[in-house]
Design an enzyme around this catalytic site. Sequence first.
Site, PDB file in Angstrom:
ATOM      1  N   ASP A 125       0.866  -1.161   0.000  1.00  9.09           N
ATOM      2  CA  ASP A 125       0.000   0.000   0.000  1.00  9.09           C
ATOM      3  C   ASP A 125       0.917   1.230   0.000  1.00  9.09           C
ATOM      4  O   ASP A 125       2.117   1.120   0.291  1.00  9.09           O
ATOM      5  CB  ASP A 125      -0.878  -0.033   1.256  1.00  9.09           C
ATOM      6  N   ASP A 164      -0.163   5.088   1.008  1.00  9.65           N
ATOM      7  CA  ASP A 164      -0.406   6.017   2.114  1.00  9.65           C
ATOM      8  C   ASP A 164      -0.455   5.285   3.449  1.00  9.65           C
ATOM      9  O   ASP A 164      -1.239   4.350   3.632  1.00  9.65           O
ATOM     10  CB  ASP A 164      -1.729   6.759   1.903  1.00  9.65           C
TER      11      ASP A 164
END
Length: 207
Positions: free
Chosen positions: A8, A10
Site C-alpha cells: 500500500d 499512504d
Amino acid sequence: MFSAALFDLDGTLVDTEPRSQAAWRRLFREHGVDLPEPLLASFSGRPGKTVLAENRHRFPGEPTVDDLFAEAMSYATSVAEPMPGAVDLVRALHELGWPIGVVTSGTRDYANAELTALGVRPLFDTVITAEDVSRGKPDPEGYLLGCTRLAVEPARTVVFEDAPAGIEAAKAAGTFCVAIGADSSAADLVVTDLTEVQPPFSLSQSR
C-alpha cells in the site's frame, strides 16, 4: 514460501495520514459540514472519490465529486515523510530480485509523485492505482491485478498494509498480509513498523 511483495502507499510507504486527515477536515469545514471522527477514520485506505460519492449529499448544493476531490487535493500540500523502514525494505527486496509493486487508492499522478519523492519509483515493477480498477479497497481487485502483473500467485505474495480496508482487500485476494501499526485480527502478522521486517525472511508466523 514467498516470492513477491505488494505495498500500500499512504500510511505504509509514506506518512500521509496526517496530511490526508487535515485535507478532509478542511474540505468539510469550508463547506460547513460536520465530520465526526469515526466517519473520518472510515476514509483511511479507500479511494477518495468513492468516499466523496458516499458523502456528497452532506454538502450544500451537492457539488460534483470531481470538484470536491480537486478541492481536497488542493489542501494536501505538505510534504509527506517516508514511513520508518519503508525505503530500506523496498531497496532490500529489489536487490534480492523480488518483483514488487504498489497497490494504492490514489491516482496515478499522485502515486508516481510520492514514489519519486521517496527515490524508489524505478524499483517497482508495477503501480496499481484507482484508474486501473473498477472497485477500490476493500475489494480485492487491485491486489489480484497486482499479482497478475507480477506473474506471482497470491498465496506466494506478501502484502504490506496499514488500513482496515486494505487489509480486508489483501486477505480477500488470498495473499499473506502484514499489518503495520494496526491491531488487526484479520492480518496474518502485525508489526509496529517496517523496521521489524528484515529480508530475506519467512513470514510464516500467523497472528
